[in-house]
Enzyme design. Sequence first.
Site, mmCIF file in Angstrom:
data_model
loop_
_atom_site.group_PDB
_atom_site.id
_atom_site.type_symbol
_atom_site.label_atom_id
_atom_site.label_comp_id
_atom_site.label_asym_id
_atom_site.label_seq_id
_atom_site.Cartn_x
_atom_site.Cartn_y
_atom_site.Cartn_z
ATOM 1 N N ASN A 59 0.792 -1.213 -0.088
ATOM 2 C CA ASN A 59 0.001 -0.028 0.011
ATOM 3 C C ASN A 59 0.956 1.208 -0.023
ATOM 4 O O ASN A 59 1.532 1.636 1.027
ATOM 5 C CB ASN A 59 -0.835 0.125 1.146
ATOM 6 C CG ASN A 59 -1.976 1.050 1.385
ATOM 7 O OD1 ASN A 59 -1.435 2.116 1.027
ATOM 8 N ND2 ASN A 59 -3.038 0.916 1.777
ATOM 9 N N GLY A 102 0.343 4.372 0.032
ATOM 10 C CA GLY A 102 -0.026 5.431 0.924
ATOM 11 C C GLY A 102 0.475 5.208 2.207
ATOM 12 O O GLY A 102 0.970 6.146 2.893
ATOM 13 N N LYS A 103 0.455 3.774 2.704
ATOM 14 C CA LYS A 103 0.808 3.718 4.028
ATOM 15 C C LYS A 103 2.412 3.698 4.019
ATOM 16 O O LYS A 103 3.234 4.154 4.989
ATOM 17 C CB LYS A 103 0.618 2.131 4.298
ATOM 18 C CG LYS A 103 -0.652 1.915 4.790
ATOM 19 C CD LYS A 103 -0.760 0.409 5.016
ATOM 20 C CE LYS A 103 -2.174 -0.076 5.589
ATOM 21 N NZ LYS A 103 -1.853 -1.431 5.915
ATOM 22 N N ASP A 134 -1.263 -3.933 9.995
ATOM 23 C CA ASP A 134 -2.687 -4.051 9.613
ATOM 24 C C ASP A 134 -3.186 -2.794 10.016
ATOM 25 O O ASP A 134 -3.156 -2.384 11.337
ATOM 26 C CB ASP A 134 -3.197 -5.030 9.944
ATOM 27 C CG ASP A 134 -4.512 -5.496 8.893
ATOM 28 O OD1 ASP A 134 -4.565 -5.457 7.945
ATOM 29 O OD2 ASP A 134 -5.590 -5.721 9.682
ATOM 30 N N SER A 135 -4.175 -2.331 9.334
ATOM 31 C CA SER A 135 -4.887 -1.037 10.067
ATOM 32 C C SER A 135 -6.334 -0.835 9.202
ATOM 33 O O SER A 135 -6.566 -1.741 8.407
ATOM 34 C CB SER A 135 -4.075 0.285 9.780
ATOM 35 O OG SER A 135 -3.601 0.367 8.393
ATOM 36 N N GLY A 165 -7.274 6.269 1.043
ATOM 37 C CA GLY A 165 -8.365 5.304 1.562
ATOM 38 C C GLY A 165 -9.502 6.402 2.168
ATOM 39 O O GLY A 165 -9.868 7.072 1.252
ATOM 40 N N TYR A 166 -9.889 6.329 3.572
ATOM 41 C CA TYR A 166 -10.959 7.022 3.883
ATOM 42 C C TYR A 166 -10.672 8.240 4.513
ATOM 43 O O TYR A 166 -11.708 8.873 4.925
ATOM 44 C CB TYR A 166 -11.759 6.016 5.193
ATOM 45 C CG TYR A 166 -12.216 4.700 4.684
ATOM 46 C CD1 TYR A 166 -13.209 4.546 4.005
ATOM 47 C CD2 TYR A 166 -11.328 3.684 4.801
ATOM 48 C CE1 TYR A 166 -13.814 3.229 3.615
ATOM 49 C CE2 TYR A 166 -11.800 2.221 4.347
ATOM 50 C CZ TYR A 166 -12.917 2.090 4.117
ATOM 51 O OH TYR A 166 -13.405 0.930 3.428
ATOM 52 N N LYS A 216 -1.442 15.233 9.970
ATOM 53 C CA LYS A 216 -1.784 13.942 9.999
ATOM 54 C C LYS A 216 -0.909 13.207 10.919
ATOM 55 O O LYS A 216 -1.300 12.475 11.754
ATOM 56 C CB LYS A 216 -2.251 13.299 8.809
ATOM 57 C CG LYS A 216 -2.533 11.728 8.711
ATOM 58 C CD LYS A 216 -3.186 10.998 7.531
ATOM 59 C CE LYS A 216 -3.383 9.651 7.910
ATOM 60 N NZ LYS A 216 -3.632 8.880 6.656
ATOM 61 N N ARG A 237 -1.372 5.359 12.906
ATOM 62 C CA ARG A 237 0.394 4.585 12.462
ATOM 63 C C ARG A 237 1.387 5.319 13.242
ATOM 64 O O ARG A 237 2.210 4.704 13.811
ATOM 65 C CB ARG A 237 0.431 5.237 11.088
ATOM 66 C CG ARG A 237 1.217 4.023 10.269
ATOM 67 C CD ARG A 237 0.840 4.095 8.719
ATOM 68 N NE ARG A 237 -0.180 3.245 8.553
ATOM 69 C CZ ARG A 237 -1.181 3.837 8.203
ATOM 70 N NH1 ARG A 237 -1.391 5.264 7.665
ATOM 71 N NH2 ARG A 237 -2.319 3.048 7.706
#
Length: 203
Positions: free
Chosen positions: A14, A16-17, A77-78, A160-161, A182, A188
């Site tokens: 991912n 973004g992560k 995992d998130s 994501g959201y 953020k 995270r």
Amino acid sequence: MTGTNKAIVVVSRNQGKIREFKRIFSDYVPDVNWRFLSAADLELPEIEETGSTFAENARIKALAGTRYSELICLGEDSGLEVDKLGGAPGVSSHRFSETGLDDDNNKLLLELLDGVPWEQRTCRYKCAIALADSRGIIAQSTGSVEGVIHSELRGTNGFGYDPLFYALEIGKTFGEASDSEKDEISHRRRAVQGLVPLIRRIL
Ligand code: IMP
């Protein structure tokens, strides 16, 4: 710590992560040589997220990474828990809608909460991380951040959201927040924060 040539592999596909982890780790733990590899880079078969909790899935990813690479691996995992939906999408956050695309996941979330008043749209992001080496799991941590699902998409930052996640601590969605806003309060960041003392002890 003499960790300058110690490498820790973050197993994720991912982007973004990975962007967030790079920022957070370079800030918090700059003396570790962090490497960011996907399952494909490690030539692992796709890792099945069979756990029923974020923590379980984080351990599965870390152990799979270490088994195949023989390196110290960090699994993460998130996801998002919405109170009105009984904690959904939870561990299924990335495959909430049929396509699993961010736009479709957000659309489905808005549909399911259509007409639900603000005070009943409470939610949180949760993140679990686990570190594994050849001995098995050697450290674990979790973090969370409280929010409300906005009634419309706001902002284009994050992933994501994030355009729907109104973070109570900063009074805006993560889609509207800057990277540093953020990072300061994210689930995270908080999970990494909990792991830092353990990493220092291990390396
Ligand atoms: P995973 O890659 O299986 O852990 O999927 C986690 C999913 O949860 C992501 O694909 C997103 O949909 C959601 N998620 C987790 N963290 C965040 C975040 O910081 N912002 C937006 N969505 C997130």
